[in-house]
Design an enzyme around this catalytic site. Sequence first.
Site, short mmCIF file in Angstrom:
data_model
loop_
_atom_site.label_atom_id
_atom_site.label_comp_id
_atom_site.label_asym_id
_atom_site.label_seq_id
_atom_site.Cartn_x
_atom_site.Cartn_y
_atom_site.Cartn_z
CD GLU A 1 -3.18 -0.92 2.15
OE1 GLU A 1 -4.39 -1.13 1.54
OE2 GLU A 1 -2.97 -0.36 3.51
N GLY B 1 -6.29 6.60 0.34
CA GLY B 1 -7.45 7.61 0.48
C GLY B 1 -7.44 8.91 -0.23
#
Length: 246
Positions: free
Chosen positions: A165, A171
């Site tokens: 990630e 986000g």
Amino acid sequence: MKKKLIAGNWKMNGSLAANVALLQALQAGGANASSDMAVCVPGVYLSQVAQLLQGSTISLGAQDVSSFDSGAYTGETSAGMLREFGVRYAIVGHSERRQYHGETDAVVAMKTQKALAAGITPIVCVGETLAEREAGKTEEVVKRQLAAVIHANGHCISEIVVAYEPVWAIGTGKTATPAQAQEVHAVLRAQLLAATPQADRVHILYGGSMNAANAAELLAQKDIDGGLVGGASLKAPDFLAIAAAA
Ligand code: PGA
């Protein structure tokens, strides 16, 4: 080829009512999904979600686990406790835990060990910040993070799941390109294989703004074995579309 794993990371979202609605929609729409699905929910909802998932093919996951077994660790939840609630997966070392809760590589390695010892599959997160990527340090950072876990867990690492990630993609709506992600996944695969030949069975998930529109292309990459999905896992149609793309 292994079956893809699509895991939702609800983060600090949900409510008793919203969880029922989301899980009903997922179970109705995902009954014939060709990929494995899991939801990693806030600790207080484990009991509720375990009940809602009874008889379902969707697995239950937690978002963290303590690096200790029991005792005076206020606020912590042990792997043994999670196991009592039927937890199959636990996210470990998410960048938000590393950033806001000061989790070091050593702590993440210990948490991985505790999860494995309790029969829970840890989803070990690694990833570089934007500054690290721009400084050309992506490989160095993810290898250092994974090396700590390998060092503490030896050949047991064939039992873990890894999630790449990139912090800059979480986000933010910015996704790593499929080629950028595959490049890092290949590095991680090689590192795992050097530790144990059984590592070809390890799922390496991609996470960071994965959504219904970009999932298929990411999941088509050779070493991308699934996704760790944040925002899009809170909307049943989006999460189901990602699972269907796998
Ligand atoms: P995101 O989060 O899909 O909302 O970017 C992914 C994650 O943090 O696991």
